[in-house]
Design a protein around this motif. Structure first.
Motif, PDB file in Angstrom:
ATOM      1  N   GLU A 401     -15.572  32.716  92.983  1.00  0.00           N
ATOM      2  CA  GLU A 401     -15.654  31.905  94.615  1.00  0.00           C
ATOM      3  C   GLU A 401     -16.158  30.417  94.297  1.00  0.00           C
ATOM      4  N   GLU A 402     -16.242  29.896  93.638  1.00  0.00           N
ATOM      5  CA  GLU A 402     -16.488  28.443  93.038  1.00  0.00           C
ATOM      6  C   GLU A 402     -14.957  27.729  93.254  1.00  0.00           C
ATOM      7  N   VAL A 403     -14.297  28.486  92.131  1.00  0.00           N
ATOM      8  CA  VAL A 403     -12.828  27.694  92.499  1.00  0.00           C
ATOM      9  C   VAL A 403     -12.387  27.893  93.886  1.00  0.00           C
ATOM     10  N   GLU A 404     -12.224  28.903  93.873  1.00  0.00           N
ATOM     11  CA  GLU A 404     -11.032  28.857  95.468  1.00  0.00           C
ATOM     12  C   GLU A 404     -11.547  28.045  96.549  1.00  0.00           C
ATOM     13  N   LYS A 405     -13.620  27.158  96.429  1.00  0.00           N
ATOM     14  CA  LYS A 405     -13.869  26.953  97.677  1.00  0.00           C
ATOM     15  C   LYS A 405     -13.932  24.942  96.485  1.00  0.00           C
ATOM     16  N   ASP A 406     -13.483  25.006  95.562  1.00  0.00           N
ATOM     17  CA  ASP A 406     -13.144  23.556  95.763  1.00  0.00           C
ATOM     18  C   ASP A 406     -11.791  23.182  95.458  1.00  0.00           C
ATOM     19  N   VAL A 407     -10.629  24.049  95.646  1.00  0.00           N
ATOM     20  CA  VAL A 407      -9.525  24.339  95.906  1.00  0.00           C
ATOM     21  C   VAL A 407      -8.978  23.745  97.480  1.00  0.00           C
ATOM     22  N   ARG A 408      -9.770  24.404  98.063  1.00  0.00           N
ATOM     23  CA  ARG A 408     -10.135  24.722  99.710  1.00  0.00           C
ATOM     24  C   ARG A 408     -10.187  22.651  99.701  1.00  0.00           C
ATOM     25  N   ALA A 409     -11.645  22.453  99.047  1.00  0.00           N
ATOM     26  CA  ALA A 409     -11.856  21.151  99.594  1.00  0.00           C
ATOM     27  C   ALA A 409     -11.053  20.112  99.094  1.00  0.00           C
ATOM     28  N   ARG A 410     -10.249  20.109  97.649  1.00  0.00           N
ATOM     29  CA  ARG A 410      -9.472  19.068  96.933  1.00  0.00           C
ATOM     30  C   ARG A 410      -7.980  18.478  97.733  1.00  0.00           C
ATOM     31  N   THR A 411      -8.417  20.313  98.844  1.00  0.00           N
ATOM     32  CA  THR A 411      -6.513  20.410  99.184  1.00  0.00           C
ATOM     33  C   THR A 411      -6.959  19.492 100.282  1.00  0.00           C
ATOM     34  N   GLY A 413      -6.394  17.906 104.282  1.00  0.00           N
ATOM     35  CA  GLY A 413      -5.752  16.583 104.483  1.00  0.00           C
ATOM     36  C   GLY A 413      -5.179  17.206 105.795  1.00  0.00           C
ATOM     37  N   ASP A 414      -3.491  16.494 106.735  1.00  0.00           N
ATOM     38  CA  ASP A 414      -3.543  16.659 107.846  1.00  0.00           C
ATOM     39  C   ASP A 414      -2.973  17.765 107.942  1.00  0.00           C
ATOM     40  N   LEU A 415      -2.527  18.579 106.839  1.00  0.00           N
ATOM     41  CA  LEU A 415      -1.895  20.191 107.296  1.00  0.00           C
ATOM     42  C   LEU A 415      -3.108  21.551 106.799  1.00  0.00           C
ATOM     43  N   GLY A 416      -4.433  20.371 106.792  1.00  0.00           N
ATOM     44  CA  GLY A 416      -5.252  21.749 106.420  1.00  0.00           C
ATOM     45  C   GLY A 416      -5.485  21.831 105.174  1.00  0.00           C
ATOM     46  N   SER A 417      -6.254  22.405 104.302  1.00  0.00           N
ATOM     47  CA  SER A 417      -7.108  22.816 103.255  1.00  0.00           C
ATOM     48  C   SER A 417      -5.923  24.095 102.625  1.00  0.00           C
ATOM     49  N   ALA A 418      -6.040  24.374 101.576  1.00  0.00           N
ATOM     50  CA  ALA A 418      -4.943  26.062 100.891  1.00  0.00           C
ATOM     51  C   ALA A 418      -6.108  27.052 100.716  1.00  0.00           C
ATOM     52  N   LYS A 419      -5.728  28.209 100.764  1.00  0.00           N
ATOM     53  CA  LYS A 419      -6.588  29.043 100.643  1.00  0.00           C
ATOM     54  C   LYS A 419      -5.320  30.078  99.506  1.00  0.00           C
ATOM     55  N   THR A 420      -6.449  31.371  99.798  1.00  0.00           N
ATOM     56  CA  THR A 420      -5.171  32.251  99.188  1.00  0.00           C
ATOM     57  C   THR A 420      -5.296  33.297 100.035  1.00  0.00           C
ATOM     58  N   LEU A 421      -4.176  33.830  99.952  1.00  0.00           N
ATOM     59  CA  LEU A 421      -3.507  35.043 100.900  1.00  0.00           C
ATOM     60  C   LEU A 421      -3.817  36.299 100.429  1.00  0.00           C
ATOM     61  N   CYS A 422      -3.137  36.528  98.835  1.00  0.00           N
ATOM     62  CA  CYS A 422      -3.724  37.942  98.672  1.00  0.00           C
ATOM     63  C   CYS A 422      -3.238  37.805  96.831  1.00  0.00           C
ATOM     64  N   ALA A 423      -3.768  39.186  95.851  1.00  0.00           N
ATOM     65  CA  ALA A 423      -3.018  39.156  94.887  1.00  0.00           C
ATOM     66  C   ALA A 423      -2.037  39.922  95.210  1.00  0.00           C
ATOM     67  N   PRO A 424      -0.782  39.798  95.337  1.00  0.00           N
ATOM     68  CA  PRO A 424       0.213  41.010  95.635  1.00  0.00           C
ATOM     69  C   PRO A 424       0.152  42.077  94.410  1.00  0.00           C
ATOM     70  N   PHE A 425       0.292  43.360  95.286  1.00  0.00           N
ATOM     71  CA  PHE A 425       0.394  44.473  94.617  1.00  0.00           C
ATOM     72  C   PHE A 425       1.238  44.084  93.133  1.00  0.00           C
ATOM     73  N   ASP A 426       2.390  43.357  93.733  1.00  0.00           N
ATOM     74  CA  ASP A 426       3.585  43.223  93.388  1.00  0.00           C
ATOM     75  C   ASP A 426       3.415  42.186  92.059  1.00  0.00           C
ATOM     76  N   GLN A 427       3.111  42.325  90.714  1.00  0.00           N
ATOM     77  CA  GLN A 427       2.318  41.268  90.209  1.00  0.00           C
ATOM     78  C   GLN A 427       4.267  40.953  88.927  1.00  0.00           C
ATOM     79  N   PRO A 428       4.197  39.337  89.318  1.00  0.00           N
ATOM     80  CA  PRO A 428       5.391  38.877  88.408  1.00  0.00           C
ATOM     81  C   PRO A 428       4.663  39.051  87.135  1.00  0.00           C
TER      82      PRO A 428
END
Ligand code: 87F
Length: 443
Positions: A401-411, A413-428
């Motif tokens: 949780e902490e890391v995702e909130k930190d990523v949001r805060a650090r990104t 900007g004008d385009l809005g902050s970054a967040k996760t969509l999902c961990a795809p089942f199909d993993q590379p």
């Protein structure tokens, strides 16, 4: 609405195979129900719309308009379920819900009222619940990929992005290359036993020895799921395929698949042309193809061509006197403008093949565009560069949780902050031992 009906027809038939029953619960929720389940509503409270007046008089107690129906349905589940014989309970409701979006409503994508289906199911075991979550998610994938020709990724939401009231959330996620935004396309939640505790939904379990002796307070909590997809699916489809001429509809969801347009060249025998057009529409309709005729005389053929292009009709058939003489018709594709002359004798077969090709090609084109936006990153510098470049990012991810909130805060900007969509089942194959998550640029 006709597109929605086509999607509904498929999905409803599929869930009925899973023994889902149709229900309808009230639109209005009394305040005490909302208050009682405050914890659940809290985070969403700003979006709940309330009725406070009838005519000129204030209501004694305001009434909420459903934003989702857990609080309406689950008290009944608690009454209806007594023993394992009442399980599984599977209900689905097609309705509209209201969420008072304040930030920039967009028709179909983020609107204050939208249509959806909400499935709410109850099981005796977690295994049954887990299995259904994935079965429903696969149906959502099929709606998007096979009907709307929109590529999606199935996966699991992060702890921050999951439905807070549940155990885990799975989703299908779409991506709009033009804007560089990811968009949640549908969700299938395993609620675990959280709601069962909140709403006191118990059953007498035949497999629990203590309960065989009918000991009090030894009843088991049920396992629940909930899942939904909405008219946003149509919005995502419009954004995925539309071009500068207007809508581009995939044939499987196009209310009109073929529009027949007569071309009255000078001195033409209009009666003969019209008759041929009517026969074509009849023949195609008999073969199960959704065809229509635009025989209006107060519009030119050119006007009609661009009109039906704007409406996204996948194929148009043009007929003039020369075609009549040659016993052929001209068929024009909406997606790539390609024109072919086809003998009128085996029209049905050709039209069917063309419709299938358009369907496949829309999906393939959209998938290539989406895949071209995916970028695998390993470092923070690569990450921020890719975010600014409107990429769909695949990155090793710890899901804290902490890391995702930190990523949001650090990104931010004008385009809005970054967040996760999902961990795809199909993993590379990325870094050993880590899961991977899609990131995106938000609003
Ligand atoms: C807005 C206002 C009040 C989303 C809301 O995923 C409550 C809510 O509970 C709310 N917006 N949610 C989460 C919906 C969860 C769940 N509901 C049934 C689903 C699938 C269908």
């Amino acid at each position: 609405m006709e597109i929605w009906e086509l999607l509904k027809e498929f999905f409803d038939a599929e869930i009925k195979k899973l023994k889902l029953k149709s229900y309808y619960f009230p639109l209005f929720i009394t305040e005490n129900v909302v208050q009682k389940k405050k914890d659940h509503f809290e985070g969403f409270a700003p979006e709940v719309a309330w009725v406070t007046k009838t005519g000129n008089s204030e209501l004694e107690a305001p009434i909420a308009i459903r934003p989702t129906s857990e609080t309406v349905m689950y008290p009944y589940f608690a009454k209806w379920i007594r023993s394992h014989r009442n399980l599984p309970l599977r209900c689905n409701q097609w309705c509209s819900v209201v969420r008072w979006e304040c930030s920039n409503p967009i028709p179909l994508i983020r609107s204050r009222e939208f249509l959806w289906q909400e499935g709410h199911t109850v099981f005796a075991t977690k295994e049954e619940s887990d299995e259904e979550v994935l079965h429903i998610l696969e149906l959502y994938r099929r709606i998007y990929e096979e009907f709307l020709a929109v590529p999606v990724s199935k996966g699991r939401k992060s702890e921050v992005e999951k439905f807070a009231g549940g155990l885990y959330t799975t989703s299908v996620e779409a991506f709009i290359p033009n804007t560089g935004r990811g968009i949640q396309a549908a969700t299938s939640n395993c609620l675990g036993q959280n709601f069962a505790k909140m709403f006191e939904i118990f059953f007498e379990d035949e497999n629990d020895p203590a309960q065989k002796k009918k000991e009090k307070n030894k009843r088991s909590l049920v396992w629940q799921n909930s899942w939904a997809y909405t008219t946003r699916s149509i919005g995502v489809m419009v954004m995925t395929h539309g071009d500068d001429k207007g809508l581009v509809l995939p044939p499987r969801v196009a209310p009109i698949q073929v529009m027949v347009i007569p071309d009255p060249l000078e001195d033409a025998d209009m009666t003969a042309i019209k008759e041929v057009c009517e026969t074509i529409v009849y023949t195609l309709s008999q073969a199960g193809i959704r065809a229509d005729l635009d025989a209006r005389e107060n519009y030119t053929p050119e006007w009609k061509h661009s009109h039906w292009e704007m409406k996204g009709v996948p194929l148009r058939i043009e007929i003039d006197v020369k075609d009549l003489a040659n016993k052929q018709v001209r068929v024009v594709r909406r997606d790539n403008g390609a024109k072919v002359d086809i003998p009128s004798t085996d029209l049905v077969e050709h039209v069917q093949v063309l419709l299938d090709r358009i369907q496949d090609s829309l999906f393939e084109t959209a998938k290539q565009k989406r895949d071209a936006c995916i970028e695998v990153v390993y470092t923070w510098d690569e990450f921020t560069a890719a975010v600014n470049d409107k990429k769909l990012i695949l990155a090793p991810w710890c899901d804290e949780e902490e890391v995702e909130k930190d990523v949001r805060a650090r990104t931010e900007g004008d385009l809005g902050s970054a967040k996760t969509l999902c961990a795809p089942f199909d993993q590379p194959d990325l870094v050993e031992g880590s899961d991977h998550v899609f990131f995106l640029r938000r609003r």
